[in-house]
Motif scaffolding. Structure first.
Motif, PDB file in Angstrom:
ATOM      1  N   VAL A  65      -2.205 -26.546 -22.997  1.00  9.63           N
ATOM      2  CA  VAL A  65      -2.400 -26.406 -24.453  1.00  9.63           C
ATOM      3  C   VAL A  65      -3.532 -25.425 -24.760  1.00  9.63           C
ATOM      4  CG1 VAL A  65      -3.048 -27.564 -26.596  1.00  9.63           C
ATOM      5  CG2 VAL A  65      -1.390 -28.629 -25.068  1.00  9.63           C
ATOM      6  N   PRO A  66      -4.751 -25.629 -24.232  1.00 10.68           N
ATOM      7  CA  PRO A  66      -5.811 -24.652 -24.527  1.00 10.68           C
ATOM      8  C   PRO A  66      -5.519 -23.275 -23.940  1.00 10.68           C
ATOM      9  CG  PRO A  66      -6.553 -26.235 -22.879  1.00 10.68           C
ATOM     10  CD  PRO A  66      -5.257 -26.751 -23.413  1.00 10.68           C
ATOM     11  N   PRO A  80     -15.593 -29.983 -27.976  1.00 14.35           N
ATOM     12  CA  PRO A  80     -14.534 -28.976 -28.066  1.00 14.35           C
ATOM     13  C   PRO A  80     -14.752 -27.699 -27.264  1.00 14.35           C
ATOM     14  CG  PRO A  80     -15.901 -28.909 -30.038  1.00 14.35           C
ATOM     15  CD  PRO A  80     -16.381 -30.078 -29.228  1.00 14.35           C
ATOM     16  N   VAL A  81     -15.986 -27.290 -27.024  1.00 14.36           N
ATOM     17  CA  VAL A  81     -16.222 -25.967 -26.449  1.00 14.36           C
ATOM     18  C   VAL A  81     -15.761 -25.823 -24.994  1.00 14.36           C
ATOM     19  CG1 VAL A  81     -18.003 -24.296 -25.785  1.00 14.36           C
ATOM     20  CG2 VAL A  81     -18.036 -25.323 -28.049  1.00 14.36           C
ATOM     21  N   PRO A  82     -16.039 -26.772 -24.075  1.00 11.92           N
ATOM     22  CA  PRO A  82     -15.615 -26.539 -22.693  1.00 11.92           C
ATOM     23  C   PRO A  82     -14.133 -26.231 -22.522  1.00 11.92           C
ATOM     24  CG  PRO A  82     -17.190 -28.333 -22.764  1.00 11.92           C
ATOM     25  CD  PRO A  82     -16.875 -27.994 -24.193  1.00 11.92           C
ATOM     26  N   ALA A  83     -13.262 -26.982 -23.178  1.00 17.41           N
ATOM     27  CA  ALA A  83     -11.828 -26.723 -23.043  1.00 17.41           C
ATOM     28  C   ALA A  83     -11.444 -25.388 -23.669  1.00 17.41           C
ATOM     29  CB  ALA A  83     -11.024 -27.846 -23.692  1.00 17.41           C
ATOM     30  N   LEU A  84     -12.155 -24.982 -24.714  1.00 18.24           N
ATOM     31  CA  LEU A  84     -11.924 -23.679 -25.328  1.00 18.24           C
ATOM     32  C   LEU A  84     -12.462 -22.562 -24.445  1.00 18.24           C
ATOM     33  CD1 LEU A  84     -11.360 -21.769 -27.770  1.00 18.24           C
ATOM     34  CD2 LEU A  84     -13.610 -22.443 -28.639  1.00 18.24           C
ATOM     35  N   LEU A  85     -13.565 -22.829 -23.781  1.00 12.00           N
ATOM     36  CA  LEU A  85     -14.271 -21.842 -22.982  1.00 12.00           C
ATOM     37  C   LEU A  85     -13.495 -21.406 -21.747  1.00 12.00           C
ATOM     38  CD1 LEU A  85     -17.126 -20.470 -22.369  1.00 12.00           C
ATOM     39  CD2 LEU A  85     -17.603 -22.527 -21.067  1.00 12.00           C
ATOM     40  N   LEU A  86     -12.885 -22.352 -21.056  1.00 12.44           N
ATOM     41  CA  LEU A  86     -12.277 -22.066 -19.765  1.00 12.44           C
ATOM     42  C   LEU A  86     -11.247 -20.944 -19.800  1.00 12.44           C
ATOM     43  CD1 LEU A  86     -13.857 -24.562 -18.958  1.00 12.44           C
ATOM     44  CD2 LEU A  86     -11.849 -25.390 -17.735  1.00 12.44           C
ATOM     45  N   PRO A  87     -10.251 -20.993 -20.693  1.00 14.36           N
ATOM     46  CA  PRO A  87      -9.246 -19.921 -20.686  1.00 14.36           C
ATOM     47  C   PRO A  87      -9.830 -18.557 -21.025  1.00 14.36           C
ATOM     48  CG  PRO A  87      -8.468 -21.819 -21.937  1.00 14.36           C
ATOM     49  CD  PRO A  87      -9.932 -22.023 -21.696  1.00 14.36           C
ATOM     50  N   GLU A  88     -10.993 -18.528 -21.662  1.00 17.13           N
ATOM     51  CA  GLU A  88     -11.581 -17.257 -22.063  1.00 17.13           C
ATOM     52  C   GLU A  88     -12.376 -16.600 -20.951  1.00 17.13           C
ATOM     53  OE1 GLU A  88     -12.025 -17.442 -26.818  1.00 17.13           O
ATOM     54  OE2 GLU A  88     -13.722 -18.243 -25.707  1.00 17.13           O
ATOM     55  N   ILE A  89     -13.016 -17.361 -20.097  1.00 14.84           N
ATOM     56  CA  ILE A  89     -13.886 -16.761 -19.083  1.00 14.84           C
ATOM     57  C   ILE A  89     -13.154 -16.469 -17.785  1.00 14.84           C
ATOM     58  CG2 ILE A  89     -15.947 -17.855 -20.036  1.00 14.84           C
ATOM     59  CD1 ILE A  89     -15.849 -19.835 -17.697  1.00 14.84           C
ATOM     60  N   PHE A  90     -11.986 -17.060 -17.581  1.00 13.39           N
ATOM     61  CA  PHE A  90     -11.270 -16.848 -16.332  1.00 13.39           C
ATOM     62  C   PHE A  90     -10.363 -15.628 -16.414  1.00 13.39           C
ATOM     63  CE2 PHE A  90     -11.563 -21.700 -15.871  1.00 13.39           C
ATOM     64  CZ  PHE A  90     -12.801 -21.602 -15.249  1.00 13.39           C
ATOM     65  N   ALA A  91     -10.339 -14.858 -15.336  1.00 15.28           N
ATOM     66  CA  ALA A  91      -9.460 -13.692 -15.263  1.00 15.28           C
ATOM     67  C   ALA A  91      -8.002 -14.133 -15.327  1.00 15.28           C
ATOM     68  CB  ALA A  91      -9.715 -12.933 -13.956  1.00 15.28           C
ATOM     69  N   SER A  92      -7.141 -13.250 -15.801  1.00 16.86           N
ATOM     70  CA  SER A  92      -5.744 -13.622 -16.031  1.00 16.86           C
ATOM     71  C   SER A  92      -5.041 -14.091 -14.763  1.00 16.86           C
ATOM     72  CB  SER A  92      -4.981 -12.438 -16.636  1.00 16.86           C
ATOM     73  OG  SER A  92      -5.048 -11.309 -15.778  1.00 16.86           O
ATOM     74  N   ARG A  93      -5.379 -13.498 -13.616  1.00 17.87           N
ATOM     75  CA  ARG A  93      -4.673 -13.865 -12.384  1.00 17.87           C
ATOM     76  C   ARG A  93      -5.101 -15.238 -11.856  1.00 17.87           C
ATOM     77  NH1 ARG A  93      -7.189 -12.413  -7.238  1.00 17.87           N
ATOM     78  NH2 ARG A  93      -5.101 -12.223  -6.385  1.00 17.87           N
ATOM     79  N   ILE A  94      -6.236 -15.754 -12.308  1.00 16.48           N
ATOM     80  CA  ILE A  94      -6.664 -17.081 -11.866  1.00 16.48           C
ATOM     81  C   ILE A  94      -6.705 -18.080 -13.020  1.00 16.48           C
ATOM     82  CG2 ILE A  94      -8.098 -16.092 -10.038  1.00 16.48           C
ATOM     83  CD1 ILE A  94     -10.553 -17.042 -11.804  1.00 16.48           C
ATOM     84  N   ARG A  95      -6.398 -17.617 -14.235  1.00 10.12           N
ATOM     85  CA  ARG A  95      -6.667 -18.420 -15.430  1.00 10.12           C
ATOM     86  C   ARG A  95      -6.010 -19.795 -15.373  1.00 10.12           C
ATOM     87  NH1 ARG A  95      -5.586 -14.812 -19.804  1.00 10.12           N
ATOM     88  NH2 ARG A  95      -7.719 -14.087 -19.468  1.00 10.12           N
ATOM     89  N   ALA A  96      -4.711 -19.845 -15.117  1.00 13.41           N
ATOM     90  CA  ALA A  96      -4.001 -21.125 -15.144  1.00 13.41           C
ATOM     91  C   ALA A  96      -4.517 -22.069 -14.062  1.00 13.41           C
ATOM     92  CB  ALA A  96      -2.499 -20.895 -14.983  1.00 13.41           C
TER      93      ALA A  96
END
Length: 522
Positions: free
Chosen positions: A194-195, A435-451
């Motif tokens: 979801v996030p 709310p911030v940690p779950a929002l933060l994770l998808p933003e700081i991770f590179a696309s190839r490792i994001r999921a």
């Protein structure tokens, strides 16, 4: 992104009565419980507060591609994104609902299934959801990378629907436990995707606001479970309907995602350029296709890397970024949210509020209100400032709670002060730490490792919640609640220090820009 499924039942030997909660990933029964910044090349830390906001115009300096205007133009694009964010948020509602539904239903289902005197089996009914969520959170990342975000949502609806039906029709405790396990797998997958999906399709300038909707709808799901339990007093078998109702949004989630656009970022990563253009056209309009495709292509330019494996998350290239995400979730859990929720009922009783439902409603309302405020401030004040404000307020609230139990001079006012401390803590938590940690994770991770990185962090979150819940009561028995509260306050202070030195504000930056800074191609 904190999950609370009854600290009592998680230890099995305790009473099955569970506190209700609805905060940052902590809700319901047993404690289960993003803009990051630019990294200077010479910096010793992953994130430095000295980073400056970049220009919206694409610039090239020394080979470094600066931030372009990816996903800008809120007035023209955000309107078409909102329906798909709403569909994804059904997963967040189910997340909260499945966590909270067992609170009111446990007493009645225990009678119906013949396990009233077996607290061990009651504990399994509650905590099996945690085990399933842990499995689901790790699985969700791999599924999202392999099949895409929207197809993973559709697949996620299968365990969510089957779990709800099995729980509603269970004739024995074994079937109920299997249903709870499947539901747990479903919400574990939801907690990861979801996030992730919302972050990847949201316009840059309102990504924080839309991302915090995830937390808000989790709380709404828990409150919905609380409301759903109101008819139980007059209809003891209503607990079956409570579980069965969850199948409806599960089916709607699958149907909605079948018609929702895939993440353009994932499509570009998979070299599906034509489909990425179609997704952009559907999300932001045909006049944005060329602009956004150029930026997405620039992000992938020069990098022919394969999808990352699990061990890549611990490589020198990504380890610092992954560790920051994990640290924020660890601080979230160690900051005492479960303790406050667990003792909220007794705290409110000391102030004359004898209704458990009223206490839960007040605490839940404070959390929802704080989350709404956080949503409005996320893209104005930024992530870092909200995190610092949140943990500072939580530290002050913990100090107030601790003193209200120990200082004799405060004894005449201990009840009201404890209530004030509890409400202020929940408000502070919901402003940032929730709310911030779950929002933060998808933003700081590179696309190839994001999921996979999001899945790993959330998996560690669920595991830490489980062990914190397992040990909490024995720690309180040994040291006393006042000292435990004081310890939580110290952890909040450490969190402020960590955030101040390691997290930088990057509101308004594209995911591609953040990736180029934090995880540049080799």
């Amino acid at each position: 992104m904190n999950i609370n499924t009854s600290m009592k039942t998680i230890t099995v030997c305790m009473s099955p009565r569970e506190p209700r909660s609805c905060f940052g990933f902590q809700f319901g029964s047993d404690p289960m419980g993003l803009e990051m910044g630019r990294v200077g090349a010479s910096s010793g830390s992953v994130f430095r507060s000295s980073a400056k906001t970049r220009s919206n115009k694409a610039q090239i300096s020394d080979g470094d591609i600066e931030e372009s205007s990816l996903l800008k133009g809120q007035s023209t694009s955000s309107g078409s994104v909102l329906p798909y964010v709403g569909v994804a948020s059904l997963g967040a509602i189910l997340f909260g609902y499945h966590l909270g539904v067992v609170n009111g239903a446990l007493e009645y289902l225990a009678k119906d299934l013949g396990i009233v005197d077996n607290t061990v089996l009651q504990g399994w009914v509650v905590s099996t959801l945690l085990a399933g969520a842990t499995v689901g959170s790790f699985t969700g990342g791999s599924l999202a990378d392999r099949f895409g975000r929207t197809k993973t949502f559709v697949l996620d609806a299968i365990p969510l629907t089957l779990g709800a039906i099995l729980c509603a029709t269970a004739k024995n405790v074994e079937t109920m436990i299997i249903g709870r396990l499947l539901s747990g797998i479903g919400i574990g997958i939801s907690s990861a995707i979801v996030p992730l999906y919302i972050s990847e399709i949201s316009p840059t300038e309102i990504r924080g606001t839309l991302g915090s909707i995830n937390q808000l709808f989790i709380c709404i799901g828990i409150l919905a479970a609380l409301v759903a339990g109101l008819p139980l007093a007059g209809n003891p078998i209503w607990w079956r309907a409570m579980f069965g109702i969850a199948a409806i949004p599960s089916v709607l989630l699958a149907l909605g995602m079948a018609f929702s656009p895939e993440s353009p970022r994932w499509l570009v990563q998979q070299r599906k350029i034509t489909q990425a253009e179609q997704a952009i056209r559907k999300l932001y309009g045909k006049n944005r296709v060329t602009e956004l495709m150029e930026d997405l292509s620039a992000s992938a330019q020069g990098s022919e890397e394969q999808d990352a494996g699990w061990f890549d998350l611990f490589s020198s290239r990504y380890f610092k970024v992954v560790s920051v995400g994990a640290a924020l979730f660890l601080f979230q859990q160690l900051a005492g949210i479960n303790a406050v929720v667990y003792y909220s009922t007794s705290v409110f009783r000391s102030a004359g509020v004898t209704s458990d439902v009223a206490a839960s409603a007040l605490v839940g309302a404070a959390n929802v209100f704080g989350t709404i405020v956080a949503s409005s401030l996320m893209d104005k004040k930024g992530r870092k400032s909200l995190l610092i404000t949140s943990f500072t307020g939580m530290a002050a609230s913990m100090l107030l709670l601790s003193l209200s139990f120990t200082w004799k001079i405060l004894t005449p006012y201990s009840g009201p002060l404890a209530v004030i401390g509890t409400v202020l803590y929940v408000l502070s938590f919901s402003l940032g730490a929730g709310p911030v940690p779950a929002l933060l994770l998808p933003e700081i991770f590179a696309s190839r490792i994001r999921a996979k990185a999001v899945a790993l962090s959330l998996g560690m979150h669920w595991i830490s919640n489980f062990f914190i819940g397992l040990c909490f009561l024995s720690v309180v028995t040994t040291f006393g609640i006042s000292k435990v509260y004081l310890g939580f306050g110290c952890i909040c202070v450490l969190a402020v220090m960590y955030i101040a030195s390691n997290v930088v504000e990057t509101k308004g930056r594209s995911l591609e820009d953040i990736e180029r800074e934090l995880s540049p191609p080799i």
